[in-house]
Design an enzyme around this catalytic site. Structure first.
Site, short mmCIF file in Angstrom:
data_model
loop_
_atom_site.label_atom_id
_atom_site.label_comp_id
_atom_site.label_asym_id
_atom_site.label_seq_id
_atom_site.Cartn_x
_atom_site.Cartn_y
_atom_site.Cartn_z
N LEU A 235 0.84 -1.19 0.00
CA LEU A 235 0.00 0.00 0.00
C LEU A 235 0.88 1.25 0.00
CD1 LEU A 235 -2.89 -0.84 2.49
CD2 LEU A 235 -3.14 -0.21 0.09
N HIS A 236 1.63 1.45 -1.08
CA HIS A 236 2.57 2.58 -1.12
C HIS A 236 1.86 3.92 -0.86
CE1 HIS A 236 5.81 0.13 -2.81
NE2 HIS A 236 4.95 -0.34 -3.71
#
Length: 309
Positions: A235-236
């Site tokens: 989940l950058h």
């Protein structure tokens, strides 16, 4: 509905599935008052990323939040450095509403105008794509970025390898000159490099829960993540948005950051000097996030998206 004490936020992005999750997270957090979204070429060409941002916001019930299209290519390159990690359409082939329109006006110009119109220090600017729009904004109106309360950037790889080249993370690689300009703009900068986003791991069971969600946004998130997580289960782009609501989920360190803007094998490399180094060139200019409570992040994202239509 946003709370009276919510943060006024602009998000610059290049949707992209992880950008879409960041937008859904922002839409579902009562702590965030989303003023506008600006789009840049990155994961896909800018006409696609702008439409994707519009569709995600419409799905989330934020049709009134404008989306502005911006830079179609980086400084010094004839075309955008795009990828196909997110599919040809950028959203993993998941159909979303397509009724809304991208607002007129160039994203960089609108960024400068919005930052100038608001009192200094009242808008948080989140950037989760290549930094071309922000650099253009600063060139058009020097000092604009420093008017933001904070500039939260997903980009760079400090103590870990890059994800595009051994030296560089995608956003900084996509426009190294823009990354250099933004990092040296004088804005209060919080950096979310691969060092911390690499800890934001999506578990298969967490993704599967979205597929069973009662709301359309949850099911869309699950469908998008199902394909994306096979290639990059991280989940950058949710990380800087999550920080706005729950800064305690993150730990960071002060450093001095320089980005290699020159074309070549080290293009986009983020060189960071941390405390205790005699060769540090000048004062700290960045607070880089280096550690994360991943369980807390996943819970926050799931809860926020669960509040949406």
């Amino acid at each position: 509905m946003n709370s009276p004490a919510s943060r006024r936020v602009i998000i610059d992005c290049d949707p992209g599935i992880d950008d879409a999750l960041a937008l859904l997270l922002a839409a579902g957090l009562p702590e965030i008052d989303l003023l506008a979204v600006t789009a840049v070429a990155g994961n896909r060409p800018v006409h696609t990323t702008a439409l994707n941002a519009r569709r995600v916001l419409d799905l989330a019930g934020l049709a009134a939040v404008p989306v502005y299209a911006g830079a179609s290519r980086p400084f010094g390159y004839a075309a955008a450095r795009c990828n196909l990690v997110h599919g040809e359409d950028g959203l993993g082939g998941v159909p979303l509403p397509a009724d809304g329109q991208v607002a007129p006006g160039h994203a960089a110009i609108r960024l400068a105008e919005l930052l100038a119109e608001a009192p200094a220090g009242t808008i948080d600017l989140v950037a989760v794509g290549p930094l071309t729009n922000l650099a253009l904004c600063e060139m058009l109106a020097p000092g604009s970025l420093a008017r933001a309360r904070r500039l939260l950037v997903m980009g760079g790889a400090l103590r870990v390898p890059g994800n595009i080249t051994p030296a560089a993370e995608f956003n900084f690689f996509a426009d190294p000159a823009a990354a250099r300009m933004v990092c040296e703009s004088g804005a209060e900068l919080l950096l979310f490099p691969l060092d911390v986003t690499g800890q934001a791991v999506m578990h298969p069971a967490w993704i599967a829960d979205f597929a069973r969600a009662a709301n359309a946004c949850g099911r869309a998130a699950g469908a998008m993540l199902e394909a994306y997580a096979l290639l990059d289960p991280l989940l950058h782009d949710a990380c800087p948005v999550a920080w706005l609501a729950r800064p305690g989920l993150f730990q960071g360190e002060e450093c001095h950051l320089q980005v290699d803007w020159r074309d070549g094998p080290s293009a986009g490399h983020a060189q960071a000097w941390f405390g205790g180094r005699d060769d540090r060139p000048g004062a700290f200019n960045v607070r880089a996030m280096t550690a994360l409570d991943n369980d807390g992040l996943l819970a926050l994202v799931a809860d926020a998206i669960g509040r949406l239509p």
